[in-house]
Design a protein around this motif. Structure first.
Motif, PDB file in Angstrom:
ATOM      1  N   LEU A 130       7.050   2.717  14.869  1.00 49.96           N
ATOM      2  CA  LEU A 130       5.844   3.517  15.120  1.00 49.96           C
ATOM      3  C   LEU A 130       4.746   2.715  15.821  1.00 49.96           C
ATOM      4  CD1 LEU A 130       5.486   5.591  11.815  1.00 49.96           C
ATOM      5  CD2 LEU A 130       6.533   6.283  13.984  1.00 49.96           C
ATOM      6  N   SER A 185       9.831   2.401  -0.564  1.00 52.89           N
ATOM      7  CA  SER A 185      11.029   3.085  -1.084  1.00 52.89           C
ATOM      8  C   SER A 185      12.029   3.340   0.037  1.00 52.89           C
ATOM      9  CB  SER A 185      10.625   4.410  -1.746  1.00 52.89           C
ATOM     10  OG  SER A 185       9.692   4.159  -2.774  1.00 52.89           O
ATOM     11  N   HIS A 225       0.822  -1.210   0.000  1.00 52.59           N
ATOM     12  CA  HIS A 225       0.000   0.000   0.000  1.00 52.59           C
ATOM     13  C   HIS A 225       0.862   1.269   0.000  1.00 52.59           C
ATOM     14  CE1 HIS A 225      -3.953   1.786   0.539  1.00 52.59           C
ATOM     15  NE2 HIS A 225      -3.429   2.633   1.422  1.00 52.59           N
TER      16      HIS A 225
HETATM   17  N1  LIG Z   1       8.998   6.163  11.359  1.00 50.10           N
HETATM   18  C1  LIG Z   1       9.143   5.531  10.186  1.00 50.10           C
HETATM   19  N2  LIG Z   1       8.739   6.130   9.058  1.00 50.10           N
HETATM   20  C2  LIG Z   1       8.890   5.471   7.911  1.00 50.10           C
HETATM   21  C3  LIG Z   1       9.455   4.178   7.848  1.00 50.10           C
HETATM   22  N3  LIG Z   1       9.446   3.783   6.553  1.00 50.10           N
HETATM   23  C4  LIG Z   1       8.916   4.797   5.849  1.00 50.10           C
HETATM   24  N4  LIG Z   1       8.582   5.802   6.641  1.00 50.10           N
HETATM   25  C5  LIG Z   1       7.977   7.062   6.227  1.00 50.10           C
HETATM   26  O1  LIG Z   1       6.746   6.752   5.572  1.00 50.10           O
HETATM   27  C6  LIG Z   1       6.527   7.639   4.481  1.00 50.10           C
HETATM   28  C7  LIG Z   1       6.337   6.851   3.223  1.00 50.10           C
HETATM   29  O2  LIG Z   1       7.474   6.134   2.940  1.00 50.10           O
HETATM   30  P1  LIG Z   1       7.837   5.658   1.493  1.00 50.10           P
HETATM   31  O3  LIG Z   1       9.056   4.818   1.591  1.00 50.10           O
HETATM   32  O4  LIG Z   1       7.860   6.766   0.539  1.00 50.10           O
HETATM   33  O5  LIG Z   1       6.573   4.765   1.210  1.00 50.10           O
HETATM   34  P2  LIG Z   1       6.268   3.976  -0.091  1.00 50.10           P
HETATM   35  O6  LIG Z   1       5.694   2.683   0.293  1.00 50.10           O
HETATM   36  O7  LIG Z   1       7.464   3.910  -0.960  1.00 50.10           O
HETATM   37  O8  LIG Z   1       5.151   4.860  -0.768  1.00 50.10           O
HETATM   38  P3  LIG Z   1       4.680   4.813  -2.302  1.00 50.10           P
HETATM   39  O9  LIG Z   1       5.875   4.458  -3.104  1.00 50.10           O
HETATM   40  O10 LIG Z   1       4.125   6.123  -2.647  1.00 50.10           O
HETATM   41  O11 LIG Z   1       3.670   3.721  -2.357  1.00 50.10           O
HETATM   42  C8  LIG Z   1       7.753   8.538   4.430  1.00 50.10           C
HETATM   43  O12 LIG Z   1       7.482   9.749   5.106  1.00 50.10           O
HETATM   44  C9  LIG Z   1       8.809   7.753   5.178  1.00 50.10           C
HETATM   45  O13 LIG Z   1       9.754   8.615   5.834  1.00 50.10           O
HETATM   46  C10 LIG Z   1       9.853   3.575   9.073  1.00 50.10           C
HETATM   47  O14 LIG Z   1      10.287   2.424   9.138  1.00 50.10           O
HETATM   48  N5  LIG Z   1       9.670   4.299  10.229  1.00 50.10           N
END
Ligand SMILES: Nc1nc2c(ncn2[C@@H]2O[C@H](COP(=O)(O)OP(=O)(O)OP(=O)(O)O)[C@@H](O)[C@H]2O)c(=O)[nH]1
Ligand SMILES: [Mg+2]
Length: 593
Positions: free
Chosen positions: A117, A15, A9
């Motif tokens: 979190l 990423s 999701h």
């Molecule tokens: N606290 C915390 N925040 C996280 C972690 N992983 C990701 N985030 C935060 O979650 C948000 C989304 O992270 P992304 O890695 O861009 O998520 P994604 O799954 O790639 O999102 P899409 O590619 O748009 O589907 C960002 O603000 C990250 O900094 C984590 O392990 N801990």
């Protein structure tokens, strides 16, 4: 090398996780960084503790980018499925899992991210159960999917994840390096001074510098090759590759570079439809088909409960056994969009013209597998290279040359040929041997060699004709009235062997030019000239008579020695000259040789 795609999701940390594992940035676009959202596919790679290299294709999770997500996972054999600890299972978690299941992705692991979190326990339990249920596994067949809890922010759990990734890649099936190449392009750009560069995930087979591949039917030469930014002379799948192609090439995402002759480019495919988890039929008539990195609009013509014919908006290089994912591009938020898997059963489906043809076809498809035996049941006869291009190695031995036949069809042809030859003989009594070409036509065969291969005793082939075995010699094989007339004629010649019957006598016996020709072909008569016929062997007998004459001799001396007329003697002597029994000495004389 191994290639994994991410899935999960939006905003669940895919990423971030790829970045933490590889130190590379998968979100390359300024807009992606500004919005904190993946829009395009991202690529990054690293080495695992074992030394194995692993590349990631990072996909977007936002529901609007499902098409891009599918282009990312399409050519990739395994997945790193991401669920955020603080959000748990969400709509695109579900949709991505349905897509993976539909595409037949079997290998993967679950990473519960954002474990800093929230307690990762509940999400791990829930999502882990769903993935295992969907048939995803990390280790050998029969095992479960491994679940790791990590924080992309603190780095917690990353080492355990790296170890688990090693276990995942160790269990991936090794692709065949000899397999034909089909590289679905996911990016293409031109580099000044060095032509076009295309990138993609090579699932199997090998690409080498200098190879000639095909792009939409056009030959293209591989000028240079890179894998993970390193130059290479040759790369085998699975691998991320960048190919530098000679010249300006109109490659773009969704097109494929293929081994020439190894695929069938087709806009029509007969498929077995398996509805996706939770989806209900009937399928809408217009859908989007996904395979590899490509998506094309397609029309669906249902043929039966599980069989359909797909008409693709443009031809794609396909094999039987390929899996297409059917998606409804018209559906909106929260609706099920991944509708079905379409397993390709035929890449050259037969036309359905006759009434009831569709129903019959559906029945055949219900029993079909994606193999050569099923293809032959439909196409009856196929050349080896056709089977290869359709994606099925030939089964067993060819019936002749490189032709393979459906066993039932071949048996049927073997039974029909004697019948066809007999019918020809009855219709053409004077020329009963059937030309191979006529038999080929009659049996509807594409190659004359197939007819020859069908000939079994008592049938025989000689001089390009099939004989029933009855017409070998003498009057045998001549129609009864002709044989009778010849017999009468020969009886008349027995006492005066060189007095060829007059035209009137031949007519009286019913021996016209066609009947005489047939009798001559059958060896029942000797034809010396037009309208001059004798018994077979009469020429040798004449030569013996002439050899006893004082040499040289005149036509007149020969005529009286043979007891015949000039009408016969002149052409008979010319015939003997031709056969080498006699030769001319001057304008008037001949001698025996
Ligand atoms: N606290 C915390 N925040 C996280 C972690 N992983 C990701 N985030 C935060 O979650 C948000 C989304 O992270 P992304 O890695 O861009 O998520 P994604 O799954 O790639 O999102 P899409 O590619 O748009 O589907 C960002 O603000 C990250 O900094 C984590 O392990 N801990
Ligand atoms: Mg992302």
């Amino acid at each position: 090398m191994h290639v994994l795609a991410t899935a999960g999701h939006v905003d669940h940390g895919k990423s971030t996780l790829v970045r933490a594992l590889t130190g590379m940035e998968p979100d390359r676009l300024a807009e992606e960084r500004r919005r904190g959202l993946t829009i395009e596919l991202g690529y990054a790679w690293t080495s695992l503790p074992s030394g194995e290299r692993v590349a990631f294709v990072d996909v977007p999770g936002h529901e609007r980018f499902l098409g891009t997500m599918l282009a990312g996972v399409g050519p990739v054999p395994a997945v790193m499925f991401v669920v955020a600890a603080d959000e748990g299972w969400m709509p695109q978690s579900e949709e991505h899992l349905v897509a993976l299941r539909t595409l037949g992705v079997r290998h993967g692991l679950l990473v519960v991210t954002r474990a800093d979190l929230a307690d990762p326990g509940p999400a791990a339990k829930d999502a882990g159960g769903r993935l295992t249920e969907a048939g995803l596994r990390t280790g050998p067949a029969g095992g479960a999917v491994e679940t790791l809890a990590v924080s992309g922010r603190t780095g917690e759990g990353l080492d355990a994840l790296r170890a688990a990734l090693d276990r995942l890649v160790a269990a991936l099936p090794a692709p065949d390096p000899e397999a034909p190449v089909r590289l679905w392009i996911d990016r293409a750009f031109s580099v000044r001074g060095s032509g076009t560069v295309v990138t993609g995930t090579l699932p199997a087979g090998r690409v080498e510098v200098g190879d000639e591949l095909e792009l939409d039917g056009e030959p293209v030469r591989v000028r240079g090759l890179e894998s993970l930014k390193e130059q290479a002379e040759s790369v085998s799948g699975v691998a991320r590759v960048a190919l530098n192609l000679r010249g300006r090439v109109a490659g773009e995402r969704g097109h494929a570079l293929v081994t020439p002759g190894a695929w069938t480019a087709t806009g029509l495919a007969d498929v077995r439809v398996t509805m996706a988890e939770g989806a209900r039929g009937p399928l809408p008539g217009r859908l989007t088909a996904h395979i590899g990195s490509v998506s094309v609009p397609c029309e669906v013509r249902p043929l039966g409960p599980e069989a359909a014919r797909l008409r693709l908006a443009r031809p794609l290089p396909l094999h039987v056994g390929d899996t297409l994912l059917l998606r409804d591009p018209g559906r909106g938020q929260g609706e099920l969009r991944v509708l079905a898997r379409a397993t390709v059963l035929d890449v050259r489906p037969p036309e359905l013209r006759r009434r009831g043809a569709a129903r019959e076809r559906a029945k055949a498809l219900a029993e079909a597998s994606a193999d050569a035996a099923s293809l032959l049941r439909t196409h009856l006869l196929l050349r080896e290279r056709e089977l290869v291009a359709m994606g099925s190695p030939p089964p067993g031995r060819p019936v002749t040359g490189d032709w393979h036949a459906d066993p039932g069809h071949w048996t049927n042809l073997l039974a029909r040929l004697p019948e066809v030859v007999r019918r020809h003989a009855d219709a053409h009594p004077l020329e009963p041997a059937m030309p191979l070409e006529a038999a080929r036509h009659e049996l509807g065969l594409p190659d004359r060699r197939l007819v020859t291969a069908l000939v079994r005793p008592p049938l025989t082939v000689a001089d390009g004709r099939i004989t029933t075995g009855r017409t070998a010699a003498g009057e045998a094989g001549l129609p009864a009235p002709v044989a009778g007339a010849v017999r009468t004629l020969l009886a008349g010649l027995s006492s005066t062997p060189f007095q060829a019957p007059e035209a009137g006598r031949l007519a009286e016996l019913g021996l016209g030019p066609r009947e005489i020709a047939a009798a001559v072909r059958a060896g029942a008569l000797l034809r010396v000239a037009d309208g001059v016929v004798l018994a077979p062997g009469a020429d040798a007998r004449a030569a013996a008579v002439l050899a006893r004459l004082p040499q040289p001799f005149t036509v007149s001396q020969a005529r009286s020695a043979l007891g015949t007329s000039r009408r016969v003697a002149v052409p008979l002597l010319e015939h003997l000259d031709r056969r080498g029994f006699t030769e001319r000495v001057d304008d008037v004389h001949r001698r025996s040789v």
